[in-house]
Design an enzyme around this catalytic site. Structure first.
Site, PDB file in Angstrom:
ATOM      1  N   ASP A  31       0.824  -1.210   0.000  1.00 42.92           N
ATOM      2  CA  ASP A  31       0.000   0.000   0.000  1.00 42.92           C
ATOM      3  C   ASP A  31       0.862   1.265   0.000  1.00 42.92           C
ATOM      4  OD1 ASP A  31      -2.391   1.346  -0.076  1.00 42.92           O
ATOM      5  OD2 ASP A  31      -2.701   1.291   2.095  1.00 42.92           O
ATOM      6  N   ARG A  43       0.099   7.690  -2.653  1.00 38.95           N
ATOM      7  CA  ARG A  43       0.644   8.738  -1.783  1.00 38.95           C
ATOM      8  C   ARG A  43       2.099   9.034  -2.126  1.00 38.95           C
ATOM      9  NH1 ARG A  43      -1.518   5.950   3.532  1.00 38.95           N
ATOM     10  NH2 ARG A  43      -2.105   4.421   1.951  1.00 38.95           N
ATOM     11  N   HIS A  83       2.546   3.563  -9.006  1.00 43.18           N
ATOM     12  CA  HIS A  83       2.372   2.132  -9.306  1.00 43.18           C
ATOM     13  C   HIS A  83       3.587   1.598 -10.072  1.00 43.18           C
ATOM     14  CE1 HIS A  83      -1.527   2.213  -7.617  1.00 43.18           C
ATOM     15  NE2 HIS A  83      -2.057   3.001  -8.542  1.00 43.18           N
ATOM     16  N   THR A 129     -10.786  -6.811  -5.076  1.00 41.77           N
ATOM     17  CA  THR A 129     -12.100  -6.775  -5.726  1.00 41.77           C
ATOM     18  C   THR A 129     -12.746  -5.394  -5.574  1.00 41.77           C
ATOM     19  OG1 THR A 129     -12.937  -7.809  -3.693  1.00 41.77           O
ATOM     20  CG2 THR A 129     -12.682  -9.238  -5.602  1.00 41.77           C
ATOM     21  N   LEU A 185      10.815 -20.415  -4.704  1.00 41.74           N
ATOM     22  CA  LEU A 185       9.762 -19.553  -4.146  1.00 41.74           C
ATOM     23  C   LEU A 185       8.483 -19.630  -4.974  1.00 41.74           C
ATOM     24  CD1 LEU A 185       8.837 -17.107  -2.319  1.00 41.74           C
ATOM     25  CD2 LEU A 185       9.831 -15.627  -4.079  1.00 41.74           C
TER      26      LEU A 185
HETATM   27  C1  IPE Z   1      -5.346  -2.778  -0.386  1.00 43.98           C
HETATM   28  O1  IPE Z   1      -5.039  -1.445  -0.507  1.00 43.98           O
HETATM   29  C2  IPE Z   1      -5.330  -3.450  -1.734  1.00 43.98           C
HETATM   30  C3  IPE Z   1      -4.023  -3.637  -2.339  1.00 43.98           C
HETATM   31  C4  IPE Z   1      -2.861  -3.314  -1.806  1.00 43.98           C
HETATM   32  C5  IPE Z   1      -4.015  -4.265  -3.637  1.00 43.98           C
HETATM   33  P1  IPE Z   1      -6.170  -0.330  -0.679  1.00 43.98           P
HETATM   34  O2  IPE Z   1      -5.458   0.961  -0.811  1.00 43.98           O
HETATM   35  O3  IPE Z   1      -7.098  -0.712  -1.763  1.00 43.98           O
HETATM   36  O4  IPE Z   1      -6.948  -0.430   0.710  1.00 43.98           O
HETATM   37  P2  IPE Z   1      -7.806   0.659   1.491  1.00 43.98           P
HETATM   38  O5  IPE Z   1      -8.793   1.249   0.517  1.00 43.98           O
HETATM   39  O6  IPE Z   1      -6.840   1.685   2.013  1.00 43.98           O
HETATM   40  O7  IPE Z   1      -8.448  -0.095   2.613  1.00 43.98           O
HETATM   41  C1  IPE Z   2      -1.456   0.235  -3.428  1.00 43.92           C
HETATM   42  O1  IPE Z   2      -1.242   1.603  -3.436  1.00 43.92           O
HETATM   43  C2  IPE Z   2      -1.694  -0.336  -4.811  1.00 43.92           C
HETATM   44  C3  IPE Z   2      -3.078  -0.777  -5.055  1.00 43.92           C
HETATM   45  C4  IPE Z   2      -4.042  -0.753  -4.201  1.00 43.92           C
HETATM   46  C5  IPE Z   2      -3.383  -1.259  -6.395  1.00 43.92           C
HETATM   47  P1  IPE Z   2      -2.442   2.627  -3.460  1.00 43.92           P
HETATM   48  O2  IPE Z   2      -2.762   2.951  -4.867  1.00 43.92           O
HETATM   49  O3  IPE Z   2      -3.585   2.134  -2.649  1.00 43.92           O
HETATM   50  O4  IPE Z   2      -1.770   3.879  -2.772  1.00 43.92           O
HETATM   51  P2  IPE Z   2      -2.463   4.885  -1.740  1.00 43.92           P
HETATM   52  O5  IPE Z   2      -2.991   4.066  -0.607  1.00 43.92           O
HETATM   53  O6  IPE Z   2      -3.545   5.598  -2.487  1.00 43.92           O
HETATM   54  O7  IPE Z   2      -1.353   5.788  -1.316  1.00 43.92           O
HETATM   55 MG    MG Z   3      -4.087   2.358  -0.695  1.00 45.96          MG
END
Ligand code: IPE
Ligand code: IPE
Ligand code: MG
Length: 245
Positions: free
Chosen positions: A27, A31, A44, A73, A138
């Site tokens: 995550d 940001r 990303h 999902t 792995l």
């Molecule tokens: C969880 O992150 C999903 C992935 C890392 C693929 P999100 O950014 O979607 O989760 P929330 O919305 O903060 O709970």
């Molecule tokens: C995780 O990073 C990647 C996915 C959920 C696909 P985010 O895109 O959720 O990044 P933040 O949480 O918005 O910073």
């Molecule tokens: Mg996120």
């Protein structure tokens, strides 16, 4: 490379077994980009580089299973541009890394609902999973269009369809209807970017997982951070509802 070499002088005991299965909620990509005045998709792209580093590190450390939460999902709620970009990265990753997987004997697997994916991605996943299925290093499980609740519901449907003769629904029998029944439950789940929530990740399998949070945004996460998480895991006393000793 061993965990000891990675963990260096970290103040954690480095004894006890390695986690067999590590799950990662990657995550903070968005940001990371926004803080640099960039668009979210740039995060990303950088996150993919981190994922490659962590796969390599986990392979070098001798970890058996690594589940990467790539796309939930619920992530379809994002803009078409962002979703399309992430799917494009997945396609690129699978095609470009095949030699790396071969070299390191890495097996790629999928968890999640493949039927909900763009057909070309689903096909690419099927191919890479097939091409790497005999590798004994792995195992990287890509959780893509994955939701813990969705996995349980799909499992229940499969159980009802199969109606195994005399088969009673128990925790053990139901487990066989999850996406990857032979993969052991995760021992350790790491979440980056400071959030302390599960966000629908491995709900069934994570019943007794140890959770480790990192304040770092995913693009900044390193092999040393992974080693720190593992060293912390090795200091945990897992009781599974029992009592000490
Ligand atoms: C969880 O992150 C999903 C992935 C890392 C693929 P999100 O950014 O979607 O989760 P929330 O919305 O903060 O709970
Ligand atoms: C995780 O990073 C990647 C996915 C959920 C696909 P985010 O895109 O959720 O990044 P933040 O949480 O918005 O910073
Ligand atoms: Mg996120």
């Amino acid at each position: 490379m061993s965990v000891k070499q990675f963990a260096g002088k970290k103040p954690f005991p480095e004894e006890g077994p390695l986690p067999a299965h590590i799950g990662v909620i990657m995550d903070g990509n968005g940001r990371w980009a926004v803080r640099r005045g960039q668009i979210r998709t740039q995060g990303h792209l950088e996150g993919l580089n981190t994922a490659k580093r962590i796969v390599k590190a986990a392979s070098d450390m001798g970890i058996a299973y690594l589940t990467l939460y790539v796309f939930s999902t619920e992530n379809w709620k994002r803009t078409a541009e962002e979703v399309g970009f992430i799917m494009g990265l997945v396609r690129q990753y699978l095609a470009a890394e095949l030699d790396f997987f071969r070299q390191h004997r890495i097996r790629i697997r999928h968890s999640g609902d493949a039927r909900g994916l763009p057909p070309d991605i689903a096909e690419e996943i099927r191919e890479v999973c097939g091409d790497t299925r005999d590798f004994t290093g792995l195992q990287v499980i890509l959780a893509l269009n994955y939701g813990g609740r969705d996995e349980i519901i799909r499992g229940i449907k499969r159980f009802l369809e199969a109606r195994p003769s005399g088969g009673e629904l128990t925790e053990a029998s139901f487990r066989q209807y999850l996406d990857n029944p032979d993969v052991p439950d995760p021992d350790l789940i790491i979440r980056t970017a400071g959030e302390m929530r599960i966000s629908n990740f491995l709900l069934w399998e994570g019943a007794y997982t140890e959770y480790w949070g990192s304040e770092k945004l995913w693009p900044d996460f390193t092999a040393e951070d992974l080693a720190s998480a593992i060293a912390w895991f090795q200091s945990r006393e897992r009781r599974y509802g029992g009592v000490k000793g």
